[in-house]
Design a protein around this motif. Structure first.
Motif, PDB file in Angstrom:
ATOM      1  N   ALA A 117       1.729   3.252  23.740  1.00 49.32           N
ATOM      2  CA  ALA A 117       0.767   3.890  22.913  1.00 49.32           C
ATOM      3  C   ALA A 117       1.695   5.168  22.125  1.00 49.32           C
ATOM      4  CB  ALA A 117      -0.185   4.736  23.691  1.00 49.32           C
ATOM      5  N   ILE A 118       1.543   5.182  20.994  1.00 47.72           N
ATOM      6  CA  ILE A 118       2.261   6.167  19.964  1.00 47.72           C
ATOM      7  C   ILE A 118       1.324   7.136  19.268  1.00 47.72           C
ATOM      8  CG2 ILE A 118       3.682   6.555  18.086  1.00 47.72           C
ATOM      9  CD1 ILE A 118       5.056   3.597  18.837  1.00 47.72           C
ATOM     10  N   GLN A 119       1.655   8.503  19.439  1.00 44.69           N
ATOM     11  CA  GLN A 119       0.637   9.420  19.114  1.00 44.69           C
ATOM     12  C   GLN A 119       1.232  10.111  17.768  1.00 44.69           C
ATOM     13  OE1 GLN A 119      -2.766  10.469  20.131  1.00 44.69           O
ATOM     14  NE2 GLN A 119      -2.787  11.795  18.151  1.00 44.69           N
ATOM     15  N   ILE A 120       0.717   9.996  16.522  1.00 45.40           N
ATOM     16  CA  ILE A 120       1.339  10.724  15.550  1.00 45.40           C
ATOM     17  C   ILE A 120       0.438  12.226  15.461  1.00 45.40           C
ATOM     18  CG2 ILE A 120       1.969  10.963  12.995  1.00 45.40           C
ATOM     19  CD1 ILE A 120       3.115   8.481  14.521  1.00 45.40           C
ATOM     20  N   GLU A 121       1.247  13.268  15.749  1.00 39.47           N
ATOM     21  CA  GLU A 121       0.431  14.632  16.064  1.00 39.47           C
ATOM     22  C   GLU A 121       1.015  15.471  14.764  1.00 39.47           C
ATOM     23  OE1 GLU A 121       3.504  16.281  19.278  1.00 39.47           O
ATOM     24  OE2 GLU A 121       1.582  15.577  20.007  1.00 39.47           O
ATOM     25  N   ALA A 122       0.193  16.608  14.798  1.00 39.05           N
ATOM     26  CA  ALA A 122       0.528  17.739  13.880  1.00 39.05           C
ATOM     27  C   ALA A 122       1.593  18.528  14.445  1.00 39.05           C
ATOM     28  CB  ALA A 122      -0.643  18.321  13.478  1.00 39.05           C
ATOM     29  N   PRO A 123       2.561  18.966  13.365  1.00 40.11           N
ATOM     30  CA  PRO A 123       3.607  19.974  13.907  1.00 40.11           C
ATOM     31  C   PRO A 123       2.807  21.310  14.445  1.00 40.11           C
ATOM     32  CG  PRO A 123       3.438  19.743  11.426  1.00 40.11           C
ATOM     33  CD  PRO A 123       2.573  18.717  11.831  1.00 40.11           C
ATOM     34  N   LEU A 124       3.545  21.773  15.166  1.00 36.90           N
ATOM     35  CA  LEU A 124       3.032  23.246  15.831  1.00 36.90           C
ATOM     36  C   LEU A 124       3.663  24.164  14.690  1.00 36.90           C
ATOM     37  CD1 LEU A 124       3.630  22.796  19.378  1.00 36.90           C
ATOM     38  CD2 LEU A 124       1.457  22.647  18.314  1.00 36.90           C
ATOM     39  N   ARG A 125       2.761  25.283  14.450  1.00 38.26           N
ATOM     40  CA  ARG A 125       3.222  26.194  13.707  1.00 38.26           C
ATOM     41  C   ARG A 125       3.007  27.642  14.478  1.00 38.26           C
ATOM     42  NH1 ARG A 125       3.549  25.029   8.397  1.00 38.26           N
ATOM     43  NH2 ARG A 125       2.816  23.092   7.998  1.00 38.26           N
ATOM     44  N   ILE A 126       4.336  28.055  14.791  1.00 44.14           N
ATOM     45  CA  ILE A 126       4.256  29.155  15.804  1.00 44.14           C
ATOM     46  C   ILE A 126       5.182  30.447  15.176  1.00 44.14           C
ATOM     47  CG2 ILE A 126       4.393  27.536  17.668  1.00 44.14           C
ATOM     48  CD1 ILE A 126       7.490  27.933  17.808  1.00 44.14           C
ATOM     49  N   CYS A 127       5.090  31.533  15.991  1.00 45.80           N
ATOM     50  CA  CYS A 127       5.712  32.740  15.570  1.00 45.80           C
ATOM     51  C   CYS A 127       5.280  33.163  14.257  1.00 45.80           C
ATOM     52  CB  CYS A 127       7.463  32.584  15.443  1.00 45.80           C
ATOM     53  SG  CYS A 127       7.884  31.889  16.993  1.00 45.80           S
ATOM     54  N   GLN A 128       4.002  32.623  13.651  1.00 46.62           N
ATOM     55  CA  GLN A 128       3.533  33.441  12.523  1.00 46.62           C
ATOM     56  C   GLN A 128       2.130  33.944  13.029  1.00 46.62           C
ATOM     57  OE1 GLN A 128       3.727  30.195   9.355  1.00 46.62           O
ATOM     58  NE2 GLN A 128       4.890  29.153  11.021  1.00 46.62           N
ATOM     59  N   PHE A 140       0.830  -0.964  -0.194  1.00 43.70           N
ATOM     60  CA  PHE A 140       0.052   0.070  -0.091  1.00 43.70           C
ATOM     61  C   PHE A 140       0.768   1.102  -0.068  1.00 43.70           C
ATOM     62  CE2 PHE A 140      -2.721   3.344   1.977  1.00 43.70           C
ATOM     63  CZ  PHE A 140      -3.657   3.030   1.215  1.00 43.70           C
ATOM     64  N   GLU A 141       0.756   2.130  -0.999  1.00 43.72           N
ATOM     65  CA  GLU A 141       1.355   3.049  -1.107  1.00 43.72           C
ATOM     66  C   GLU A 141       0.923   4.569  -0.857  1.00 43.72           C
ATOM     67  OE1 GLU A 141       4.679   3.043  -1.785  1.00 43.72           O
ATOM     68  OE2 GLU A 141       4.781   0.932  -2.010  1.00 43.72           O
ATOM     69  N   GLY A 142      -0.409   4.484  -0.482  1.00 44.06           N
ATOM     70  CA  GLY A 142      -1.161   5.993  -0.180  1.00 44.06           C
ATOM     71  C   GLY A 142      -0.991   6.390   1.189  1.00 44.06           C
ATOM     72  N   PRO A 143      -1.678   7.377   1.602  1.00 47.13           N
ATOM     73  CA  PRO A 143      -1.619   7.803   2.931  1.00 47.13           C
ATOM     74  C   PRO A 143      -2.164   6.635   3.865  1.00 47.13           C
ATOM     75  CG  PRO A 143      -2.621   9.454   1.539  1.00 47.13           C
ATOM     76  CD  PRO A 143      -2.472   8.263   0.558  1.00 47.13           C
ATOM     77  N   ILE A 144      -1.843   6.569   4.941  1.00 45.72           N
ATOM     78  CA  ILE A 144      -2.253   5.540   6.111  1.00 45.72           C
ATOM     79  C   ILE A 144      -2.708   6.249   7.276  1.00 45.72           C
ATOM     80  CG2 ILE A 144      -1.230   3.737   7.596  1.00 45.72           C
ATOM     81  CD1 ILE A 144       0.791   3.339   5.294  1.00 45.72           C
ATOM     82  N   ASP A 145      -3.847   5.654   7.587  1.00 45.74           N
ATOM     83  CA  ASP A 145      -4.546   6.029   8.934  1.00 45.74           C
ATOM     84  C   ASP A 145      -4.245   5.146   9.930  1.00 45.74           C
ATOM     85  OD1 ASP A 145      -6.212   6.733  10.984  1.00 45.74           O
ATOM     86  OD2 ASP A 145      -8.106   7.141   9.893  1.00 45.74           O
ATOM     87  N   PRO A 146      -3.452   5.597  10.959  1.00 49.73           N
ATOM     88  CA  PRO A 146      -2.940   4.660  12.012  1.00 49.73           C
ATOM     89  C   PRO A 146      -3.893   3.940  12.752  1.00 49.73           C
ATOM     90  CG  PRO A 146      -2.381   7.036  12.615  1.00 49.73           C
ATOM     91  CD  PRO A 146      -3.034   7.146  11.251  1.00 49.73           C
ATOM     92  N   GLY A 147      -5.296   4.916  12.802  1.00 52.53           N
ATOM     93  CA  GLY A 147      -6.204   4.208  13.587  1.00 52.53           C
ATOM     94  C   GLY A 147      -6.934   3.132  12.942  1.00 52.53           C
ATOM     95  N   ILE A 187       2.140   8.590   6.929  1.00 48.73           N
ATOM     96  CA  ILE A 187       1.331   8.309   8.169  1.00 48.73           C
ATOM     97  C   ILE A 187       0.454   9.610   8.665  1.00 48.73           C
ATOM     98  CG2 ILE A 187       1.368   7.317  10.424  1.00 48.73           C
ATOM     99  CD1 ILE A 187       2.283   5.451   8.299  1.00 48.73           C
ATOM    100  N   LEU A 188      -0.701   9.423   8.776  1.00 45.19           N
ATOM    101  CA  LEU A 188      -1.499  10.463   8.864  1.00 45.19           C
ATOM    102  C   LEU A 188      -1.677  10.567  10.613  1.00 45.19           C
ATOM    103  CD1 LEU A 188      -4.556   9.867   6.474  1.00 45.19           C
ATOM    104  CD2 LEU A 188      -2.547  11.288   6.198  1.00 45.19           C
ATOM    105  N   GLU A 189      -1.908  11.757  11.045  1.00 47.67           N
ATOM    106  CA  GLU A 189      -2.196  11.955  12.608  1.00 47.67           C
ATOM    107  C   GLU A 189      -3.115  10.882  13.044  1.00 47.67           C
ATOM    108  OE1 GLU A 189      -3.596  16.114  13.342  1.00 47.67           O
ATOM    109  OE2 GLU A 189      -2.447  16.657  11.489  1.00 47.67           O
ATOM    110  N   GLY A 190      -2.750  10.501  14.253  1.00 49.22           N
ATOM    111  CA  GLY A 190      -3.875   9.490  14.759  1.00 49.22           C
ATOM    112  C   GLY A 190      -2.612   8.965  15.849  1.00 49.22           C
ATOM    113  N   GLN A 191      -3.604   7.591  16.470  1.00 48.99           N
ATOM    114  CA  GLN A 191      -2.983   6.676  17.560  1.00 48.99           C
ATOM    115  C   GLN A 191      -2.831   5.535  17.357  1.00 48.99           C
ATOM    116  OE1 GLN A 191      -3.994   7.802  21.526  1.00 48.99           O
ATOM    117  NE2 GLN A 191      -2.699   6.607  22.375  1.00 48.99           N
TER     118      GLN A 191
END
Length: 506
Positions: free
Chosen positions: A157-168, A28-35, A132-136
């Motif tokens: 338990a591993i959480q894939i989380e979005a990066p933080l966008r700061i100082c913008q 499988f080569e597409g985006p993956i939902d970890p949940g 790998i998309l966001e999820g756990q």
């Protein structure tokens, strides 16, 4: 600029993991939902081992089976990153294999390991691909010894989380906190270059911070993490390298032209630790430093100003500030923050422009240089990796274009812009300089002065006493000098001369 408080490439490490797993079965080569896609997720993970079909082997239940005493029960990480998974293993026989399986997956992994009898830490790397998309998800981990006995399974338990966008757009960085094990935060900054300062509180139990920027280890509380190496794990108070307690801060230079994100790895020791940190947005890092005195006066030594103190450094280093005669520094004791450096000519007048001018420091040394040119060079060549100052302030001097360095590490213009002098300036010869480093330009100027083969026109032009630019004459004189001075193309002078000649051809 210079003193000696000295890569880790995440992209390279991920590439190495991918190469090592070139035969890994992936359907499988597409985006993956970890949940919802545990099997696809398991196969997509980047691990140095074998991916096998079926269920992971379970514990043998024997009294003398190996045991995972301590492990990371949870972790958070952004995709396109590497997760370090530490295990503390007690075993009567050597452990040779680590098994792991994503809960719900129809496949598992078998990784090689080498843990001697007794109790020891083992750390392995797991790459998280960008798709790998966001999820756990949950990961089961067990170890097997040389006789085939298998430990009980530990779950993480591993959480894939979005990066933080700061100082913008006025977005202020939040305080980030955590506990045992590894937490990885990816932070995206804006378009403003400058020094990023990270203030941390590790409380009483020692934890470790490592900061990766532009594909390499930038700074941290411990030694540099070399390519392919693991960040060490720690039982609280075991004295592991790089684990510190209390409050301090780390700084590094952020340049959005190179990369707009930073990865912060916080390794909490096992034993109920707590930590937090806060990031300060990139800022004009030399704006709060005291101005240089307009004239050199050795009595400034130990004078307190702006919460720090001045130091008379005596003779200026000719390695880093060729042409300067005197040097003073300002720094705050006990911190790794910015500092001021001022250099003066033989008459004691502040040098405000050119290679000889002092340069403020992102990470100030709490001491002066050696005063011995050969020792200064030796320290950079062999000790730089142990010094944040050397990594943050000295390495750019010898690796980025000199015009860029002098622009980013701007020399202070003195109290009330008192007006100083230019020594070893490059403004009149930018066509020759091109992208040569300050180190290369310095060696050309030094060698021209000392050489009998360099023409008078060339020497005067390099020193700025004659700023008349005649491209043909300059190129001819450089070629003549190179012909007599260069027997070894790997010599720094020859490398610099070749670069200067190339610039004059462009």
């Amino acid at each position: 600029m210079k003193n000696y408080n000295l890569y880790f490439n995440l992209s390279l490490a991920l590439a190495l993991l991918i190469t090592a797993l070139g035969c890994q079965p992936t359907t499988f080569e597409g985006p993956i939902d970890p949940g919802t896609q545990p099997s696809e997720l398991s196969q997509a993970l980047l691990l140095d081992g074998d991916n096998l079909s079926g269920e992971m082997p379970t514990t043998t239940g024997a009294a003398n089976s190996p045991k995972i005493n301590h492990y990371q029960s949870s972790a958070s990480v952004a995709n396109d990153n590497i997760l370090y998974i530490p295990l503390n293993i007690a075993t009567q026989q050597a452990v040779e294999r680590v098994y792991l399986q994503v809960t719900g997956a129809d496949n598992y992994w078998a990784l090689p390991a080498a843990v001697s009898p007794g109790q020891d830490n083992h750390v392995f790397q797991m790459g998280i691909p960008k798709r790998i998309l966001e999820g756990q998800f949950e990961l089961g981990i067990a170890v097997a010894d040389q006789s085939g006995k298998i430990s009980p399974t530990a779950f993480m338990a591993i959480q894939i989380e979005a990066p933080l966008r700061i100082c913008q757009d006025g977005t202020a960085p939040p305080e980030i906190s955590g506990t045992d094990g590894l937490t990885i935060k990816r932070l995206y900054f804006g378009d403003q270059p400058g020094v990023v300062t990270i203030s941390y509180q590790m409380y009483q139990k020692p934890d470790r911070m490592d900061i990766f920027y532009d594909g390499q280890w930038a700074t941290g509380t411990g030694n540099r993490v070399e390519a392919g190496s693991n960040i060490p794990a720690s039982q609280c108070y075991d004295g592991a390298e790089g684990y510190v307690a209390g409050v301090n801060e780390l700084s590094f230079f952020y340049d959005p032209a190179k990369s707009t994100h930073v990865d912060i790895y916080l390794s909490g020791c096992f034993g109920g630790t707590e930590w937090d940190f806060r990031v300060k947005c990139p800022e004009d890092w030399f704006g709060d430093l005291p101005d240089c005195p307009c004239h050199y006066d050795s009595s400034i030594d130990e004078r307190v100003e702006n919460g720090g103190q001045w130091a008379d450094c005596g003779e200026a280093s000719q390695v880093f500030h060729f042409g300067a005669a005197h040097e003073i520094r300002w720094f705050r004791e006990g911190t790794s923050g910015p500092g001021q450096q001022c250099t003066y000519n033989a008459e004691g007048i502040l040098i405000t422009n050119g290679i000889a001018a002092g340069s403020p420091d992102i990470v100030s040394p709490e001491m002066c240089g050696s005063g011995l040119d050969w020792l200064d060079e030796l320290s950079v060549n062999y000790l730089c990796e142990y010094s944040d100052h050397c990594l943050q302030d000295v390495r750019p001097w010898e690796t980025i274009p000199c015009w860029e360095y002098l622009d980013l590490w701007k020399a202070n213009q003195g109290a009330n812009n008192c007006g100083g002098v230019t020594v070893s300036g490059i403004g009149h010869m930018l066509n020759l300089v091109g992208n040569l480093t300050c180190k290369e330009i310095t060696v050309i100027i030094q060698e021209a002065i000392e050489s009998e083969e360099a023409s008078n026109y060339l020497t005067d032009f390099l020193l700025g006493t004659n700023t008349l630019f005649d491209k043909d004459v300059l190129r001819s004189d450089l070629q003549d000098w190179k012909a007599t001075a260069c027997d070894d193309d790997d010599d720094l002078l020859c490398i610099a001369l070749n670069g200067a000649l190339q610039n004059l051809e462009d």
